[in-house]
Motif scaffolding. Structure first.
Motif, PDB file in Angstrom:
ATOM      1  N   SER A 183       0.843  -1.190   0.000  1.00  0.00           N
ATOM      2  CA  SER A 183       0.000   0.000   0.000  1.00  0.00           C
ATOM      3  C   SER A 183       0.882   1.246   0.000  1.00  0.00           C
ATOM      4  N   PRO A 184       0.887   2.009  -1.080  1.00  0.00           N
ATOM      5  CA  PRO A 184       1.713   3.227  -1.109  1.00  0.00           C
ATOM      6  C   PRO A 184       1.355   4.212  -0.006  1.00  0.00           C
ATOM      7  N   SER A 185       0.068   4.304   0.331  1.00  0.00           N
ATOM      8  CA  SER A 185      -0.321   5.265   1.368  1.00  0.00           C
ATOM      9  C   SER A 185       0.178   4.831   2.735  1.00  0.00           C
ATOM     10  N   GLN A 192       2.813   2.972   3.323  1.00  0.00           N
ATOM     11  CA  GLN A 192       4.255   3.190   3.321  1.00  0.00           C
ATOM     12  C   GLN A 192       4.586   4.660   3.504  1.00  0.00           C
ATOM     13  N   ALA A 193       3.831   5.534   2.850  1.00  0.00           N
ATOM     14  CA  ALA A 193       4.098   6.972   2.945  1.00  0.00           C
ATOM     15  C   ALA A 193       3.889   7.474   4.370  1.00  0.00           C
ATOM     16  N   VAL A 194       2.848   6.990   5.023  1.00  0.00           N
ATOM     17  CA  VAL A 194       2.606   7.403   6.406  1.00  0.00           C
ATOM     18  C   VAL A 194       3.743   6.933   7.300  1.00  0.00           C
ATOM     19  N   ASP A 220       6.646   9.103   6.787  1.00  0.00           N
ATOM     20  CA  ASP A 220       6.404  10.436   7.353  1.00  0.00           C
ATOM     21  C   ASP A 220       6.576  10.466   8.868  1.00  0.00           C
TER      22      ASP A 220
END
Length: 367
Positions: A39-41, A43-45, A48
Motif C-alpha cells: 500500500s503506497p499510502s 508506506q508513505a505514512v 512520514d
C-alpha cells in the motif's frame, strides 16, 4: 542513545502497526531502516512518522536483516521471495502463527536448505486495538515477550541476528519450537480473543439502559474484542488444529455449566458451581505476576477523585510521597456523579497505612 546489536540496514516488508513500530524502535537506536509496503499510502505514512526510508529510494540494497511484517496467509510467500532476492540477508517473519508458515515455506523452497538456514520464525507478543502505521509506537515491544522459533536448519548466525532484533527493541526473548509456540498462543492469546469476541457479540442488541450498568468487569473482558477482524480470520484459521483442542475442552465446561444451571437447586448443583469457580481461581493464580515473576496476591482499594484534570496525577504523586508502590491501577467512573473511581493494587502489608495516610490527606477511600 544505546548502541544497537544490529549493524543494518534492516528492510521491513510491511508498514502496518508492527512493521512501523519496529522501524521506529530501530531508528531510535540509530539503525538504518528501509520500508516497503504493497500500500503506497501506508508506506508513505510510515515514512512520514520516521519509521524508515522508502525502498525505491534505497536501491541497490544489501540488508543485514529482512523483517517480514505481512499477514499470516502471505508471510511464507514474502519470506521465500526475500530469501531469494537478498542472498546474504537473514530473514525473519513476525506472524502470530509459526508452524503453518514454516510448512508452507518448506514447500516453496523445496530442498534448498541454504535458503531455509537464513530464516527464523519469530513472534513479538505485542500489539494494540488500533491498527496501521498511525498507531505505531517505537516503545511497543518494551519488556514484551518476543518468541524465536528457529527450524532445525536455521543457522546459528540467523538465530543470533533474530535475537539481536528483539534485544534492540527492548523485548524479552523466549525460544520455542514452532509447534510449542502455536500450542501456547492458542491458549494464552487466541482463546482469550475468541471468548472476548463472543461475550461482546451478546451486546450488539442489548438495550442502552442495560449497558449503562456496565463496569470494569465487562470492559476488561471485552477490551480485545475491538481487534481487527480480517487479521484474526487469518490467525484463527492458521492455528485451527491447536485451537480446536482447547475449544473442545471449553465446550465440555459450558455443557457442564448449562446442565448445572438447568437445575440450580438440584442436589450437588451448588457444589458444582463452586468447583467451577474454584477451577477458575486456580488457573488465574498461575498467570505470572509482575515482571514475569511468581504470582503474588495484592490488596485493592478504591479512591474517589473529582473528574477534572490533574486529580489522578495528584493522587499518584501523594502515594509516592507516602512511600507506597502501586502494583496495578484501574479507572472507572460513577454512573451518576462527576467522580472517578481509581482502583489501586498494593502489597497487602502496605494497605492499612496507605488508607490511613490518604484519608488524613483528604482523599475519600472506599474500604
Amino acid at each position: 542513545m544505546n548502541p544497537s546489536h544490529l549493524l543494518g540496514p534492516v528492510l521491513v516488508l510491511g508498514s502496518g502497526l508492527l512493521g512501523a513500530s519496529i522501524g521506529l524502535g530501530l531508528r531510535a537506536r540509530g539503525v538504518d531502516v528501509v520500508l516497503s509496503d504493497p500500500s503506497p499510502s501506508a508506506q508513505a505514512v510510515a515514512v512520514d512518522i520516521g519509521a524508515g526510508r522508502a525502498l525505491e529510494l534505497a536501491e541497490p540494497l544489501n540488508p543485514e536483516l529482512v523483517v517480514v511484517a505481512a499477514p499470516p496467509d502471505v508471510s511464507a510467500t514474502v519470506v521465500a521471495a526475500a530469501l531469494r532476492r537478498y542472498p546474504s540477508a537473514v530473514v525473519v517473519d513476525i506472524a502470530s502463527v509459526k508452524f503453518a508458515v514454516l510448512a508452507e515455506l518448506r514447500t516453496l523452497v523445496g530442498e534448498d536448505l541454504g535458503l531455509l538456514s537464513r530464516y527464523v520464525g519469530t513472534h513479538p507478543m505485542a500489539g494494540r486495538e488500533r491498527s496501521g502505521p498511525v498507531a505505531a509506537r517505537g516503545e511497543l515491544f518494551n519488556s514484551m515477550p518476543w518468541v524465536l522459533c528457529p527450524s532445525e536448519v536455521s543457522s546459528a548466525h540467523a538465530v543470533k541476528v533474530a535475537h539481536s532484533l528483539a534485544i534492540d527493541l527492548d523485548a524479552v526473548v523466549f525460544r520455542f519450537s514452532p509447534e510449542e509456540h502455536d500450542e501456547a498462543v492458542a491458549l494464552v492469546s487466541h482463546l482469550p480473543q475468541i471468548m472476548s469476541s463472543l461475550v461482546a457479540s451478546r451486546l450488539a442488541e442489548t438495550p442502552a439502559h442495560a449497558l449503562s450498568l456496565a463496569g470494569n468487569g465487562l470492559r476488561d473482558v471485552t477490551r480485545i474484542a475491538a481487534s481487527d477482524p480480517s487479521l484474526w480470520v487469518q490467525i484463527l484459521g492458521a492455528n485451527a488444529p491447536k485451537l480446536l483442542e482447547i475449544m473442545q475442552g471449553v465446550r465440555l465446561d459450558l455443557d457442564r455449566l448449562i446442565s448445572t444451571l438447568s437445575a440450580p437447586t438440584a442436589p450437588g448443583a451448588r457444589l458444582d458451581l463452586a468447583q467451577l469457580m474454584a477451577e477458575g481461581n486456580a488457573g488465574q493464580s498461575r498467570i505470572p505476576g509482575k515482571h514475569g515473576g511468581p504470582p503474588q496476591q495484592y490488596s485493592w482499594l478504591t479512591v474517589l477523585v473529582d473528574d477534572k484534570p490533574g486529580q489522578i496525577a495528584k493522587l499518584l504523586t501523594e502515594i509516592g510521597e507516602i512511600g507506597v508502590n502501586v502494583e496495578d491501577l484501574r479507572l472507572d467512573h460513577s454512573a451518576g456523579l462527576q467522580v472517578g473511581m481509581v482502583e489501586l493494587s498494593v502489597l497487602p502489608s502496605k494497605r492499612v497505612n496507605l488508607v490511613q495516610d490518604l484519608t488524613e490527606r483528604g482523599w475519600k477511600v472506599i474500604q
